[in-house]
Write a protein that holds these residues in place. Structure first.
Motif, PDB file in Angstrom:
ATOM      1  N   LEU A 155       0.858  -1.177   0.000  1.00  0.00           N
ATOM      2  CA  LEU A 155       0.000   0.000   0.000  1.00  0.00           C
ATOM      3  C   LEU A 155       0.894   1.227   0.000  1.00  0.00           C
ATOM      4  O   LEU A 155       1.864   1.297   0.763  1.00  0.00           O
ATOM      5  N   ALA A 156       0.606   2.186  -0.881  1.00  0.00           N
ATOM      6  CA  ALA A 156       1.346   3.446  -0.930  1.00  0.00           C
ATOM      7  C   ALA A 156       0.482   4.536  -0.307  1.00  0.00           C
ATOM      8  O   ALA A 156      -0.657   4.747  -0.723  1.00  0.00           O
ATOM      9  N   ALA A 164      -4.623  14.719   0.807  1.00  0.00           N
ATOM     10  CA  ALA A 164      -3.991  14.162   1.992  1.00  0.00           C
ATOM     11  C   ALA A 164      -4.576  12.806   2.370  1.00  0.00           C
ATOM     12  O   ALA A 164      -5.757  12.528   2.140  1.00  0.00           O
ATOM     13  N   SER A 165      -3.734  11.969   2.940  1.00  0.00           N
ATOM     14  CA  SER A 165      -4.128  10.667   3.486  1.00  0.00           C
ATOM     15  C   SER A 165      -4.748   9.754   2.429  1.00  0.00           C
ATOM     16  O   SER A 165      -5.740   9.071   2.678  1.00  0.00           O
ATOM     17  N   SER A 166      -4.170   9.759   1.236  1.00  0.00           N
ATOM     18  CA  SER A 166      -4.636   8.876   0.174  1.00  0.00           C
ATOM     19  C   SER A 166      -3.864   7.554   0.206  1.00  0.00           C
ATOM     20  O   SER A 166      -2.701   7.513   0.603  1.00  0.00           O
ATOM     21  N   VAL A 167      -4.514   6.491  -0.254  1.00  0.00           N
ATOM     22  CA  VAL A 167      -3.913   5.157  -0.253  1.00  0.00           C
ATOM     23  C   VAL A 167      -4.151   4.503  -1.606  1.00  0.00           C
ATOM     24  O   VAL A 167      -5.264   4.532  -2.137  1.00  0.00           O
ATOM     25  N   THR A 168      -3.100   3.918  -2.191  1.00  0.00           N
ATOM     26  CA  THR A 168      -3.232   3.086  -3.380  1.00  0.00           C
ATOM     27  C   THR A 168      -2.629   1.724  -3.073  1.00  0.00           C
ATOM     28  O   THR A 168      -1.842   1.578  -2.133  1.00  0.00           O
ATOM     29  N   GLN A 169      -3.005   0.721  -3.863  1.00  0.00           N
ATOM     30  CA  GLN A 169      -2.531  -0.632  -3.571  1.00  0.00           C
ATOM     31  C   GLN A 169      -1.931  -1.276  -4.810  1.00  0.00           C
ATOM     32  O   GLN A 169      -2.251  -0.938  -5.942  1.00  0.00           O
ATOM     33  N   GLY A 170      -1.016  -2.226  -4.579  1.00  0.00           N
ATOM     34  CA  GLY A 170      -0.379  -2.965  -5.662  1.00  0.00           C
ATOM     35  C   GLY A 170       0.460  -4.080  -5.086  1.00  0.00           C
ATOM     36  O   GLY A 170       0.178  -4.589  -4.002  1.00  0.00           O
TER      37      GLY A 170
END
Length: 355
Positions: A155-156, A164-170
Protein backbone atom coordinates in the motif's frame (compact mmCIF):
# COMPACT_ATOMS: atom_id res chain seq x y z
CA UNK A 1 10.42 17.53 -8.89
CA UNK A 2 12.75 14.83 -10.06
CA UNK A 3 12.07 13.35 -13.48
CA UNK A 4 14.32 11.05 -15.47
CA UNK A 5 14.37 8.25 -17.99
CA UNK A 6 14.16 4.58 -17.25
CA UNK A 7 16.08 1.97 -19.21
CA UNK A 8 12.77 0.95 -20.75
CA UNK A 9 11.56 2.21 -24.12
CA UNK A 10 9.44 5.33 -23.95
CA UNK A 11 9.44 5.75 -20.16
CA UNK A 12 10.54 8.60 -17.93
CA UNK A 13 10.93 8.73 -14.18
CA UNK A 14 9.35 11.65 -12.41
CA UNK A 15 9.67 12.74 -8.80
CA UNK A 16 6.50 12.76 -6.77
CA UNK A 17 6.53 16.02 -4.90
CA UNK A 18 3.66 18.25 -5.92
CA UNK A 19 2.66 21.88 -5.99
CA UNK A 20 3.03 24.91 -8.20
CA UNK A 21 6.35 23.80 -9.67
CA UNK A 22 6.12 21.60 -12.76
CA UNK A 23 7.98 18.45 -13.77
CA UNK A 24 10.76 18.36 -16.37
CA UNK A 25 12.54 15.57 -18.26
CA UNK A 26 16.16 14.38 -18.42
CA UNK A 27 18.19 11.21 -18.90
CA UNK A 28 18.63 8.54 -16.26
CA UNK A 29 19.18 4.81 -15.97
CA UNK A 30 17.77 1.83 -14.12
CA UNK A 31 18.84 -1.74 -13.57
CA UNK A 32 18.06 -4.48 -11.09
CA UNK A 33 16.82 -7.95 -10.32
CA UNK A 34 13.44 -9.45 -9.61
CA UNK A 35 14.37 -11.71 -6.74
CA UNK A 36 15.13 -11.42 -3.02
CA UNK A 37 15.18 -13.64 0.06
CA UNK A 38 12.14 -13.92 2.35
CA UNK A 39 8.98 -11.95 3.00
CA UNK A 40 8.39 -9.26 5.62
CA UNK A 41 4.67 -8.97 4.96
CA UNK A 42 1.77 -11.10 6.01
CA UNK A 43 0.92 -14.01 3.76
CA UNK A 44 -0.56 -12.86 0.45
CA UNK A 45 -2.97 -15.79 0.42
CA UNK A 46 -6.05 -14.60 2.33
CA UNK A 47 -8.99 -16.93 2.75
CA UNK A 48 -11.19 -14.63 0.69
CA UNK A 49 -11.95 -11.10 -0.42
CA UNK A 50 -13.42 -10.15 2.95
CA UNK A 51 -10.21 -11.16 4.73
CA UNK A 52 -8.05 -9.18 2.32
CA UNK A 53 -10.29 -6.15 2.74
CA UNK A 54 -9.99 -6.54 6.50
CA UNK A 55 -6.19 -6.68 6.18
CA UNK A 56 -6.19 -3.49 4.11
CA UNK A 57 -8.35 -1.67 6.64
CA UNK A 58 -6.14 -2.81 9.52
CA UNK A 59 -2.93 -1.68 7.82
CA UNK A 60 -4.43 1.68 6.89
CA UNK A 61 -5.61 2.17 10.47
CA UNK A 62 -2.16 1.22 11.78
CA UNK A 63 0.03 3.28 9.45
CA UNK A 64 -1.90 6.20 7.95
CA UNK A 65 -1.75 8.26 11.20
CA UNK A 66 2.05 8.19 10.79
CA UNK A 67 1.98 9.70 7.27
CA UNK A 68 1.95 13.50 7.03
CA UNK A 69 1.60 16.19 4.41
CA UNK A 70 4.55 18.60 4.08
CA UNK A 71 4.35 22.07 2.58
CA UNK A 72 7.69 23.55 1.52
CA UNK A 73 7.14 26.95 -0.04
CA UNK A 74 4.66 26.41 -2.88
CA UNK A 75 5.37 22.67 -3.15
CA UNK A 76 3.59 19.78 -1.48
CA UNK A 77 4.97 16.40 -0.50
CA UNK A 78 4.60 13.68 2.10
CA UNK A 79 6.57 12.45 5.09
CA UNK A 80 6.63 9.69 7.71
CA UNK A 81 6.69 10.23 11.47
CA UNK A 82 10.01 8.66 12.46
CA UNK A 83 9.97 8.89 16.27
CA UNK A 84 8.02 10.32 19.19
CA UNK A 85 10.30 13.37 19.37
CA UNK A 86 8.77 14.93 16.27
CA UNK A 87 11.32 13.82 13.67
CA UNK A 88 9.82 13.23 10.21
CA UNK A 89 11.66 11.54 7.34
CA UNK A 90 10.98 12.48 3.73
CA UNK A 91 12.69 12.90 0.36
CA UNK A 92 15.39 15.54 -0.03
CA UNK A 93 13.64 16.75 -3.18
CA UNK A 94 10.52 17.45 -1.11
CA UNK A 95 12.38 19.86 1.19
CA UNK A 96 14.57 21.34 -1.55
CA UNK A 97 16.44 24.37 -0.22
CA UNK A 98 13.78 25.24 2.36
CA UNK A 99 14.57 25.37 6.08
CA UNK A 100 11.04 25.87 7.43
CA UNK A 101 7.94 23.82 6.70
CA UNK A 102 4.28 23.34 7.48
CA UNK A 103 3.20 19.83 8.44
CA UNK A 104 -0.34 18.50 8.62
CA UNK A 105 -0.99 15.23 10.43
CA UNK A 106 -3.37 12.67 8.99
CA UNK A 107 -5.79 13.00 11.91
CA UNK A 108 -5.75 16.81 12.09
CA UNK A 109 -6.38 19.91 10.01
CA UNK A 110 -4.17 22.12 12.19
CA UNK A 111 -0.89 23.03 10.48
CA UNK A 112 2.25 22.48 12.54
CA UNK A 113 5.58 24.26 12.12
CA UNK A 114 8.72 22.24 11.40
CA UNK A 115 12.37 22.99 10.68
CA UNK A 116 15.09 21.16 8.77
CA UNK A 117 17.24 18.71 10.73
CA UNK A 118 19.38 17.64 7.79
CA UNK A 119 19.28 16.67 4.13
CA UNK A 120 21.31 14.12 2.18
CA UNK A 121 20.51 14.69 -1.50
CA UNK A 122 22.94 11.96 -2.58
CA UNK A 123 20.36 9.43 -1.32
CA UNK A 124 17.36 11.78 -1.75
CA UNK A 125 16.52 11.69 1.95
CA UNK A 126 15.94 14.38 4.56
CA UNK A 127 14.65 14.78 8.11
CA UNK A 128 12.57 17.66 9.44
CA UNK A 129 11.43 18.18 13.04
CA UNK A 130 8.18 19.49 14.47
CA UNK A 131 8.71 22.63 16.55
CA UNK A 132 6.14 21.40 19.07
CA UNK A 133 5.27 17.72 19.44
CA UNK A 134 1.51 17.12 19.68
CA UNK A 135 0.13 14.50 22.02
CA UNK A 136 -0.60 11.16 20.45
CA UNK A 137 2.05 11.46 17.72
CA UNK A 138 2.40 7.96 16.25
CA UNK A 139 5.78 6.90 14.79
CA UNK A 140 5.75 4.38 11.96
CA UNK A 141 7.31 0.93 12.24
CA UNK A 142 10.01 0.26 9.65
CA UNK A 143 10.45 -3.28 8.35
CA UNK A 144 13.41 -5.19 6.97
CA UNK A 145 13.51 -4.17 3.32
CA UNK A 146 16.16 -6.81 2.68
CA UNK A 147 13.45 -9.44 3.06
CA UNK A 148 11.02 -7.90 0.57
CA UNK A 149 9.84 -10.33 -2.12
CA UNK A 150 8.35 -9.84 -5.54
CA UNK A 151 4.60 -10.38 -5.35
CA UNK A 152 4.11 -9.02 -1.84
CA UNK A 153 1.05 -6.80 -1.51
CA UNK A 154 1.92 -3.17 -0.87
CA UNK A 155 0.00 0.00 0.00
CA UNK A 156 1.35 3.45 -0.93
CA UNK A 157 0.28 6.23 1.44
CA UNK A 158 0.74 9.96 1.05
CA UNK A 159 -0.73 13.14 -0.40
CA UNK A 160 -0.89 12.74 -4.18
CA UNK A 161 -1.97 15.96 -5.92
CA UNK A 162 -2.53 17.48 -2.49
CA UNK A 163 -5.16 14.86 -1.55
CA UNK A 164 -3.99 14.16 1.99
CA UNK A 165 -4.13 10.67 3.49
CA UNK A 166 -4.64 8.88 0.17
CA UNK A 167 -3.91 5.16 -0.25
CA UNK A 168 -3.23 3.09 -3.38
CA UNK A 169 -2.53 -0.63 -3.57
CA UNK A 170 -0.38 -2.97 -5.66
CA UNK A 171 2.43 -5.46 -5.34
CA UNK A 172 6.21 -5.45 -5.22
CA UNK A 173 7.05 -5.69 -8.92
CA UNK A 174 10.84 -5.96 -8.59
CA UNK A 175 13.63 -5.44 -6.10
CA UNK A 176 17.23 -4.30 -6.39
CA UNK A 177 16.53 -1.53 -8.90
CA UNK A 178 19.27 1.07 -9.36
CA UNK A 179 17.71 4.34 -10.50
CA UNK A 180 19.46 7.58 -11.42
CA UNK A 181 17.44 10.72 -10.87
CA UNK A 182 18.24 13.53 -13.31
CA UNK A 183 19.37 16.88 -12.05
CA UNK A 184 16.75 19.48 -11.16
CA UNK A 185 16.58 22.62 -9.03
CA UNK A 186 15.77 20.40 -6.04
CA UNK A 187 18.19 17.52 -6.68
CA UNK A 188 21.77 16.97 -7.85
CA UNK A 189 20.63 13.79 -9.63
CA UNK A 190 20.99 11.06 -7.02
CA UNK A 191 21.75 7.49 -8.02
CA UNK A 192 19.97 5.20 -5.58
CA UNK A 193 20.55 1.47 -5.36
CA UNK A 194 18.35 -1.39 -4.20
CA UNK A 195 15.09 0.48 -4.78
CA UNK A 196 11.77 -1.34 -4.50
CA UNK A 197 9.61 -1.23 -7.64
CA UNK A 198 5.87 -1.31 -7.01
CA UNK A 199 2.68 -1.37 -9.05
CA UNK A 200 0.91 0.78 -6.43
CA UNK A 201 0.13 4.13 -8.05
CA UNK A 202 2.59 6.87 -7.03
CA UNK A 203 1.59 10.36 -8.12
CA UNK A 204 2.92 13.91 -7.63
CA UNK A 205 2.70 14.68 -3.91
CA UNK A 206 3.38 11.06 -2.89
CA UNK A 207 7.12 11.67 -2.55
CA UNK A 208 8.26 11.02 1.01
CA UNK A 209 5.21 8.90 1.81
CA UNK A 210 5.12 5.30 2.96
CA UNK A 211 5.22 2.06 1.01
CA UNK A 212 3.79 -0.48 3.45
CA UNK A 213 3.42 -4.27 3.67
CA UNK A 214 0.51 -6.19 5.17
CA UNK A 215 2.32 -6.39 8.52
CA UNK A 216 1.88 -2.60 8.84
CA UNK A 217 5.61 -2.05 8.31
CA UNK A 218 7.13 0.66 6.14
CA UNK A 219 9.35 -1.09 3.58
CA UNK A 220 10.26 2.04 1.63
CA UNK A 221 9.71 5.74 0.97
CA UNK A 222 7.77 6.52 -2.20
CA UNK A 223 10.10 8.54 -4.43
CA UNK A 224 9.66 8.16 -8.19
CA UNK A 225 7.05 7.26 -10.77
CA UNK A 226 7.34 6.57 -14.47
CA UNK A 227 5.64 8.43 -17.30
CA UNK A 228 5.32 7.40 -20.93
CA UNK A 229 7.15 9.61 -23.45
CA UNK A 230 5.09 8.16 -26.29
CA UNK A 231 1.89 9.36 -24.61
CA UNK A 232 3.08 12.96 -24.16
CA UNK A 233 4.30 12.38 -20.64
CA UNK A 234 1.15 10.68 -19.39
CA UNK A 235 1.51 8.45 -16.35
CA UNK A 236 2.72 4.92 -16.96
CA UNK A 237 0.47 3.03 -14.53
CA UNK A 238 2.07 0.58 -12.17
CA UNK A 239 5.72 1.66 -12.32
CA UNK A 240 6.83 3.37 -9.16
CA UNK A 241 9.95 3.25 -7.00
CA UNK A 242 10.60 3.50 -3.27
CA UNK A 243 13.87 3.96 -1.37
CA UNK A 244 14.26 0.82 0.79
CA UNK A 245 13.67 1.05 4.52
CA UNK A 246 17.24 -0.02 5.35
CA UNK A 247 18.61 2.99 3.48
CA UNK A 248 16.00 5.27 5.05
CA UNK A 249 16.75 4.29 8.64
CA UNK A 250 20.52 4.29 8.13
CA UNK A 251 20.51 7.85 6.77
CA UNK A 252 17.78 9.20 9.07
CA UNK A 253 19.51 8.00 12.24
CA UNK A 254 22.68 9.88 11.28
CA UNK A 255 20.83 13.05 10.30
CA UNK A 256 18.93 13.07 13.60
CA UNK A 257 22.09 12.49 15.63
CA UNK A 258 24.48 14.93 13.93
CA UNK A 259 22.66 16.65 11.08
CA UNK A 260 25.11 15.09 8.62
CA UNK A 261 25.85 11.69 7.07
CA UNK A 262 29.27 10.16 7.70
CA UNK A 263 28.46 6.66 6.42
CA UNK A 264 26.03 6.52 3.52
CA UNK A 265 26.28 2.75 3.14
CA UNK A 266 27.08 3.40 -0.51
CA UNK A 267 30.20 2.21 -2.31
CA UNK A 268 32.78 4.70 -3.54
CA UNK A 269 36.11 4.70 -5.35
CA UNK A 270 37.35 7.84 -3.64
CA UNK A 271 37.75 9.93 -6.80
CA UNK A 272 36.28 12.84 -8.65
CA UNK A 273 35.85 12.23 -12.36
CA UNK A 274 34.34 13.55 -15.55
CA UNK A 275 33.12 11.96 -18.77
CA UNK A 276 35.97 11.37 -21.22
CA UNK A 277 35.36 11.84 -24.96
CA UNK A 278 37.42 10.03 -27.57
CA UNK A 279 38.81 11.43 -30.84
CA UNK A 280 35.39 11.02 -32.44
CA UNK A 281 33.83 13.06 -29.63
CA UNK A 282 32.01 10.00 -28.31
CA UNK A 283 31.80 9.26 -24.56
CA UNK A 284 34.41 6.62 -23.87
CA UNK A 285 35.00 6.46 -20.13
CA UNK A 286 35.27 8.28 -16.82
CA UNK A 287 38.47 10.31 -16.56
CA UNK A 288 39.85 10.61 -13.03
CA UNK A 289 40.36 14.25 -12.01
CA UNK A 290 41.40 13.82 -8.38
CA UNK A 291 42.13 10.84 -6.13
CA UNK A 292 41.26 10.99 -2.43
CA UNK A 293 44.28 10.21 -0.27
CA UNK A 294 43.75 6.91 1.54
CA UNK A 295 40.69 6.05 -0.57
CA UNK A 296 39.97 2.91 -2.55
CA UNK A 297 41.38 4.21 -5.84
CA UNK A 298 44.54 5.53 -4.22
CA UNK A 299 45.16 2.18 -2.51
CA UNK A 300 44.81 0.44 -5.88
CA UNK A 301 47.30 2.77 -7.59
CA UNK A 302 44.85 4.72 -9.75
CA UNK A 303 45.97 8.23 -10.69
CA UNK A 304 44.53 11.46 -12.07
CA UNK A 305 44.38 11.18 -15.84
CA UNK A 306 43.48 7.48 -15.84
CA UNK A 307 40.32 6.76 -17.82
CA UNK A 308 38.05 4.10 -16.31
CA UNK A 309 36.41 1.98 -19.01
CA UNK A 310 35.02 -0.94 -16.97
CA UNK A 311 33.98 -1.63 -13.40
CA UNK A 312 33.88 -5.37 -12.97
CA UNK A 313 32.08 -6.57 -16.09
CA UNK A 314 30.16 -3.31 -16.56
CA UNK A 315 31.29 -1.06 -19.40
CA UNK A 316 31.81 2.56 -18.35
CA UNK A 317 31.36 5.28 -20.97
CA UNK A 318 30.26 8.23 -18.81
CA UNK A 319 30.53 9.46 -15.25
CA UNK A 320 26.83 8.63 -14.90
CA UNK A 321 27.49 5.03 -15.89
CA UNK A 322 30.22 4.81 -13.25
CA UNK A 323 27.93 6.25 -10.58
CA UNK A 324 25.18 3.80 -11.47
CA UNK A 325 27.57 0.85 -11.40
CA UNK A 326 28.87 1.87 -7.98
CA UNK A 327 25.34 2.27 -6.60
CA UNK A 328 24.68 -1.42 -7.22
CA UNK A 329 27.68 -2.42 -5.06
CA UNK A 330 28.37 -2.33 -1.33
CA UNK A 331 31.25 -0.73 0.62
CA UNK A 332 33.95 -3.33 1.17
CA UNK A 333 33.13 -5.18 -2.04
CA UNK A 334 36.08 -6.20 -4.18
CA UNK A 335 36.00 -5.47 -7.90
CA UNK A 336 38.31 -4.95 -10.85
CA UNK A 337 38.73 -1.55 -12.50
CA UNK A 338 39.81 -1.53 -16.13
CA UNK A 339 41.38 1.75 -17.21
CA UNK A 340 43.50 3.44 -19.84
CA UNK A 341 46.82 5.07 -18.96
CA UNK A 342 49.15 6.53 -21.58
CA UNK A 343 47.36 4.60 -24.32
CA UNK A 344 47.66 1.25 -22.55
CA UNK A 345 44.88 -0.83 -21.01
CA UNK A 346 45.50 -1.78 -17.38
CA UNK A 347 43.51 -3.34 -14.55
CA UNK A 348 43.51 -2.82 -10.80
CA UNK A 349 41.85 -4.81 -8.03
CA UNK A 350 39.94 -2.41 -5.77
CA UNK A 351 38.25 -2.77 -2.40
CA UNK A 352 35.48 -0.18 -2.47
CA UNK A 353 35.17 2.44 0.23
CA UNK A 354 32.18 4.46 1.46
CA UNK A 355 30.70 7.52 -0.19
Amino acid sequence: MIPGTLALTGLLLTGCSGGAASSSSAAASSSGSNTSSSSTGASASPSGGNQLESDYRRVISDVLPSVVQITAGDSLGSGIVYDDKGDIVTNAHVVGDAKNFTVTLANSTKPLDATLVGSFPESDLAVIKLSAVPSGLRPAVFGDSGKVEVGQITLAMGSPLGLASSVTQGIVSATGRTVTEPQSPDSPGATIGNMVQTSADINPGNSGGALVNLSSQVIGINTLAAVDQELNGSAAPGIGFAIPAATVTGIADQLIKTGTVANSGRAALGITARTYFDSNFQPAGAAIVTVVAGGAAAAAGLQPGDVITKLGDTRITTIGALTTALASLQPGAKTTVTYQRDGQTKTADVTLGTL
